[in-house]
Design an enzyme around this catalytic site. Sequence first.
Site, PDB file in Angstrom:
ATOM      1  N   HIS A  50      51.668  36.792  46.849  1.00  0.00           N
ATOM      2  CA  HIS A  50      49.980  36.580  47.501  1.00  0.00           C
ATOM      3  C   HIS A  50      49.718  35.147  46.290  1.00  0.00           C
ATOM      4  CE1 HIS A  50      49.777  39.926  44.029  1.00  0.00           C
ATOM      5  NE2 HIS A  50      48.420  38.751  43.561  1.00  0.00           N
TER       6      HIS A  50
HETATM    7  C1  T46 Z   1      48.823  39.616  40.452  1.00  0.00           C
HETATM    8  C2  T46 Z   1      49.596  40.163  40.227  1.00  0.00           C
HETATM    9  C3  T46 Z   1      51.085  39.523  38.876  1.00  0.00           C
HETATM   10  C4  T46 Z   1      42.250  46.798  42.325  1.00  0.00           C
HETATM   11  O1  T46 Z   1      41.184  47.405  42.645  1.00  0.00           O
HETATM   12  N1  T46 Z   1      41.554  46.442  40.772  1.00  0.00           N
HETATM   13  C5  T46 Z   1      42.610  45.004  40.573  1.00  0.00           C
HETATM   14  O2  T46 Z   1      42.033  45.025  38.901  1.00  0.00           O
HETATM   15  C6  T46 Z   1      43.841  45.125  40.533  1.00  0.00           C
HETATM   16  C7  T46 Z   1      44.696  43.907  39.907  1.00  0.00           C
HETATM   17  C8  T46 Z   1      44.657  45.371  42.394  1.00  0.00           C
HETATM   18  N2  T46 Z   1      43.467  46.606  43.098  1.00  0.00           N
HETATM   19  C9  T46 Z   1      43.961  47.292  43.958  1.00  0.00           C
HETATM   20  C10 T46 Z   1      44.119  46.411  44.694  1.00  0.00           C
HETATM   21  C11 T46 Z   1      45.257  47.384  46.129  1.00  0.00           C
HETATM   22  O3  T46 Z   1      44.630  48.264  46.208  1.00  0.00           O
HETATM   23  O4  T46 Z   1      45.194  47.856  43.491  1.00  0.00           O
HETATM   24  C12 T46 Z   1      45.925  47.705  44.467  1.00  0.00           C
HETATM   25  C13 T46 Z   1      46.673  47.697  44.211  1.00  0.00           C
HETATM   26  O5  T46 Z   1      46.881  45.537  44.210  1.00  0.00           O
HETATM   27  P1  T46 Z   1      47.631  44.658  44.304  1.00  0.00           P
HETATM   28  O6  T46 Z   1      48.929  45.416  45.792  1.00  0.00           O
HETATM   29  O7  T46 Z   1      47.322  43.422  44.590  1.00  0.00           O
HETATM   30  O8  T46 Z   1      48.953  44.773  43.045  1.00  0.00           O
HETATM   31  P2  T46 Z   1      50.658  43.690  42.764  1.00  0.00           P
HETATM   32  O9  T46 Z   1      50.933  43.646  42.090  1.00  0.00           O
HETATM   33  O10 T46 Z   1      50.731  42.933  43.782  1.00  0.00           O
HETATM   34  O11 T46 Z   1      49.194  41.986  42.272  1.00  0.00           O
HETATM   35  C14 T46 Z   1      48.402  42.425  40.905  1.00  0.00           C
HETATM   36  C15 T46 Z   1      47.408  41.656  40.725  1.00  0.00           C
HETATM   37  O12 T46 Z   1      46.652  42.219  42.620  1.00  0.00           O
HETATM   38  C16 T46 Z   1      47.545  40.301  41.400  1.00  0.00           C
HETATM   39  O13 T46 Z   1      46.225  39.712  41.519  1.00  0.00           O
HETATM   40  O14 T46 Z   1      48.629  37.900  40.648  1.00  0.00           O
HETATM   41  O15 T46 Z   1      49.572  41.790  40.059  1.00  0.00           O
END
Ligand code: T46
Length: 136
Positions: A50
């Site tokens: 993303h």
């Molecule tokens: C990024 C990369 C480097 C939350 O509720 N609060 C938070 O602060 C974050 C970061 C995530 N979430 C929830 C959203 C999803 O349901 O946790 C779940 C996993 O998040 P996501 O799939 O977005 O995780 P990554 O590792 O793909 O991405 C993360 C960050 O979301 C993003 O901003 O830049 O790490």
Amino acid sequence: MSLFKYIDIKPLGDDRGDLISLEANQNIPFSIKRVYYIFNTEQLASRGFHAHKKLKQVAFCIKGQCNFILDDGSEREVALLDSPNKGILIEQMLWREMHDFSHDCILMIVASEHYDESDYLRDYDHFIKEVNLDKG
Ligand code: T46
């Protein structure tokens, strides 16, 4: 010019070991509103996929290592993140992916904003359209 902007933090070490201090608007170039960390990642799992419209972040691998991909819609680069005192600054409108996590990897991220799902661009084609709109 590389998409990777590194932030080197001076370790405050002594004979007991190392200590790293992150300070908003000092060695981190924004006000920190959120810190999160990613750990226990399955070795075959990849994360990210993303971009963010506004969010700025600095990512550190405080233990272990992983590969980071950054893509601005024109260039795509990969870098190994493997140091607790060398972070990468990830500004707006950069597609990111994280791959090849070591079993002990702890990826710690400091962020300029609270969590906001509406700031995410999670579809690559949509990201490319937004990049081209920004270019006019
Ligand atoms: C990024 C990369 C480097 C939350 O509720 N609060 C938070 O602060 C974050 C970061 C995530 N979430 C929830 C959203 C999803 O349901 O946790 C779940 C996993 O998040 P996501 O799939 O977005 O995780 P990554 O590792 O793909 O991405 C993360 C960050 O979301 C993003 O901003 O830049 O790490």
